[in-house]
Every structure is written in C-alpha cells, then in structure tokens.
Design a protein around this motif. Structure first.
Motif, PDB file in Angstrom:
ATOM      1  N   ARG A 171       0.606  -1.382   0.024  1.00  0.00           N
ATOM      2  CA  ARG A 171      -0.100  -0.260   0.049  1.00  0.00           C
ATOM      3  C   ARG A 171       0.768   1.270   0.078  1.00  0.00           C
ATOM      4  N   SER A 174       3.256   1.514  -3.420  1.00  0.00           N
ATOM      5  CA  SER A 174       1.613   1.851  -3.954  1.00  0.00           C
ATOM      6  C   SER A 174       1.423   3.160  -4.007  1.00  0.00           C
ATOM      7  N   PHE A 175       1.451   4.043  -2.454  1.00  0.00           N
ATOM      8  CA  PHE A 175       1.227   5.586  -3.492  1.00  0.00           C
ATOM      9  C   PHE A 175       2.121   6.010  -3.500  1.00  0.00           C
ATOM     10  N   TYR A 177       3.869   5.419  -5.956  1.00  0.00           N
ATOM     11  CA  TYR A 177       4.181   4.888  -7.108  1.00  0.00           C
ATOM     12  C   TYR A 177       2.685   6.282  -8.110  1.00  0.00           C
ATOM     13  N   ARG A 178       2.312   6.395  -6.896  1.00  0.00           N
ATOM     14  CA  ARG A 178       1.504   7.904  -7.555  1.00  0.00           C
ATOM     15  C   ARG A 178       1.293   8.858  -7.314  1.00  0.00           C
ATOM     16  N   MET A 179       1.720   9.296  -6.359  1.00  0.00           N
ATOM     17  CA  MET A 179       2.520  10.146  -6.571  1.00  0.00           C
ATOM     18  C   MET A 179       2.855  10.485  -7.619  1.00  0.00           C
ATOM     19  N   THR A 180       4.365   9.411  -7.899  1.00  0.00           N
ATOM     20  CA  THR A 180       5.238   9.933  -8.942  1.00  0.00           C
ATOM     21  C   THR A 180       4.825   9.917 -10.383  1.00  0.00           C
ATOM     22  N   GLN A 181       3.061  10.002 -10.196  1.00  0.00           N
ATOM     23  CA  GLN A 181       1.960   9.693 -11.738  1.00  0.00           C
ATOM     24  C   GLN A 181       1.900  11.366 -11.909  1.00  0.00           C
ATOM     25  N   PRO A 271      -2.211   8.385   2.581  1.00  0.00           N
ATOM     26  CA  PRO A 271      -2.778   7.919   0.847  1.00  0.00           C
ATOM     27  C   PRO A 271      -4.369   8.133   1.179  1.00  0.00           C
ATOM     28  N   SER A 275      -6.103  10.872  -1.384  1.00  0.00           N
ATOM     29  CA  SER A 275      -7.672  10.450  -2.213  1.00  0.00           C
ATOM     30  C   SER A 275      -8.427  11.022  -1.852  1.00  0.00           C
ATOM     31  N   GLU A 319      -0.537  -3.492  -8.430  1.00  0.00           N
ATOM     32  CA  GLU A 319      -0.535  -2.481  -8.446  1.00  0.00           C
ATOM     33  C   GLU A 319       0.234  -1.526  -8.673  1.00  0.00           C
ATOM     34  N   ILE A 320       1.383  -2.136  -9.388  1.00  0.00           N
ATOM     35  CA  ILE A 320       2.434  -1.410 -10.213  1.00  0.00           C
ATOM     36  C   ILE A 320       2.554  -1.488 -11.426  1.00  0.00           C
TER      37      ILE A 320
END
Length: 330
Positions: A171, A174-175, A177-181, A271, A275, A319-320
């Motif tokens: 978790r 994955s968070f 990773y989402r922030m890098t996007q 996260p 979100s 997730e990634i």
C-alpha cells in the motif's frame, strides 16, 4: 538505460536496497567499454554503517574512468587512485565539491549538491567533463533539499525495512508510485517556481507569483484568512501535510483549487487524505514530474525479518505496472 542521460536512485526507507541497486547498475554500465559513467549524491552516501540503524550497509564502488563529485572533506577517504578535474566555487556543509575521474576501481563516500538547482548544475558539469550518463544517489528522507526528479529517470527501492507487513508495504509503495505519476504544470511557470526555495505563494490567471507571507505550512492555522476563495492556484515550496489537505477539503471552491508542489517527495500526507482531496475535485500537480522506470525490492529488514520475495513482487505488480526486481537475485 543508455537512452537516459541521468538516473536517480531513491529508497522508500533506509536499508531497502537502494545502494545495492545503484552498485549493480553502475557495474553494468561500466562494463560497456565506450561508456563513461558519472556519479554524485544528494546528501552523503557510501558510508560503511547506516547512521540511523547502525547496521552495515553496502559501500559505493566505482570503476576506472568513472567521473564523480564529492566534497573536499570526504574526497581523501576514497579507496581509489583518481585525477582531480575541478573544484566548485560554492560549498556544501562538508566543503567545496571535488570533481574527479577514477583511474582504478574502489570505494568512495559521496556528498553532493544541497539543493535542486545546484544538483542540476552538477549533473551538467559531470556531463561536460565527458560522462555519457550520470547516476544520482538519493533517498526520500533527504529530498526536502535536493530533488531526484531533476534526472531523466528514477529507480525506486522498497522492502521490508519500510514495513514488516506485506499489505502495508504494498500500500505504501503503491501510493509513492501514484505520487510519481502526478501531472506537471506548464514549463514556463515551472522555470519560475524552480528558483523558489521557501514560502507559500498564490498564482493568478497571468501566472504572476504572489508571496502569501505564510512562514511555514505548519502555521497554516494562523494564516487561513490569506487563503481566500479567490485564490485557486497555490504553490507550496516545502512539504504538504494532512492539516493543509484537510483545510482545502473544507473549501466550497475545492473543484477550482490547484495545489502545486515541487515534486512527489513533498507529499507528507496519508494516502487516504490525498485520495479524498482528489475525489472531491481538488487538483495536485508538480513542478518537476518523475519518470519512474523500475522498482527493486529488498525482502529482508535490518533486524533480519524476511518477507516472501516472489509473493511481494506478485502483489506489487498487481498495483504497479513497472518492471520489479529482487535486487539480491539479479
């Protein structure tokens, strides 16, 4: 990897295998006879013992022709023969930066630029000395000073040192990773904001930058009146916290709010809170986007606890959508 001219290496926590990952990539790149590799660090790295956990850690090993930048205080600690190429005009806390090229193989302790703008200059200097690719050793805990997002690509290391619980580890990773996007703002505005190191600012429809004179994000409670409803674009030069996000979530114009941060490493929020902010219509963008190209894992914690490597990789891949490797099995 040769298609990138600069790559940063970042760990989600100490002892997640970041230095081992860097050593592996460095050795592979140096095996190509016509490739000159450069290397520097954000902060200090290459030491034998982790300064927090007091456990042994991999040292950074460089090879003949490698161009490196470190402080003049740490340069004598090198276990190699090298030629000095130049000395920087400005100083770190450990003295000026020494640019040098290795003649033999051996271990070094690295110390690099203390902020993002200077780091960009150092990468450029190393390239000018002849490097085909520059590797930057960093860590999330140091990113409030220099950003790994300044490089063309990034490799993230994670593992049991971040959490013993696999679900929590997945978790959290994955968070990140989402922030890098997160999407980047327009380049003209980004160039202006990159030069700002401190403060909180509003940005009007003409991209004029106005200092809100809020000393710190930690003092947001005392300055809420400055974040009025007519301010919709806000730049935070430092970190963002749950307190700020909670405040923005209560605003009636949340769907018009665009919060800008320097890069993904400035997010110090849960996260769930991020979100919720995004689901309510709030926007979050970065000055410097991140090109995350791979993730490595270290399933062993500093205390010796081991996670199942195959299972961890399997769960992360759900997730990634990136290449994920166990650095100890490459």
């Amino acid at each position: 990897m040769l298609k990138y001219k600069s790559i940063s290496f970042v760990g989600t926590e100490k002892n997640t295998g970041k230095t081992e990952t860097l050593n592996y990539v460095l050795s592979r790149l140096c095996s190509f006879s016509n490739t000159v590799v450069g290397i520097t660090s954000i902060g200090i790295d290459g030491e034998k013992t982790d300064q927090v956990t007091k456990t042994s850690k991999p040292e950074i090993r460089i090879y003949p022709n490698t161009i490196f930048a470190t402080s003049e205080l740490l340069y004598p600690q090198k276990q190699i023969t090298s030629n000095i190429l130049a000395l920087s005009s400005r100083s770190t806390a450990l003295g000026k930066l020494v640019y040098a090229q290795a003649i033999s193989s051996g271990k070094v302790v690295l110390a690099g630029a203390s902020n993002t703008v200077w780091l960009k200059e150092v990468i450029g200097d190393i390239k000018n000395f002849g490097a085909d690719i520059v590797l930057v050793d960093g860590a999330l805990s140091r990113m409030s000073f220099g950003s790994p997002s300044i490089t063309e690509a990034m490799i993230l290391s994670t593992g049991a040192a971040l959490s013993f619980n696999m679900k929590t580890l997945v978790r959290k990773t994955s968070f990140i990773y989402r922030m890098t996007q997160l999407k980047a703002i327009e380049s003209n505005l980004a160039e202006k904001l990159l030069e700002i190191e401190n403060g909180i600012y509003s940005i009007d429809e003409n991209n004029n930058i106005i200092d809100l004179e809020i000393p710190s994000i930690l003092m947001i409670d005392k300055h809420k009146e400055k974040l009025t409803s007519d301010i919709t674009k806000i730049f935070i030069s430092g970190i963002i916290t749950d307190k700020l996000i909670q405040f923005l979530k209560t605003q009636k114009n949340i769907k018009d709010i665009e919060l800008i941060i320097r890069d993904f490493t400035r997010v110090f929020c849960t996260p769930e809170n991020i979100s919720s902010y995004l689901e309510k219509g709030g926007k979050l963008k970065v000055v410097q986007p991140t090109n995350l190209i791979a993730i490595t894992i270290n399933p062993t914690s500093p205390s010796g606890y081991n996670l199942n490597s195959d299972k961890l990789i399997e769960e992360l891949r759900k997730e990634i959508p990136l290449p994920i490797y166990n650095i100890k099995e490459i």
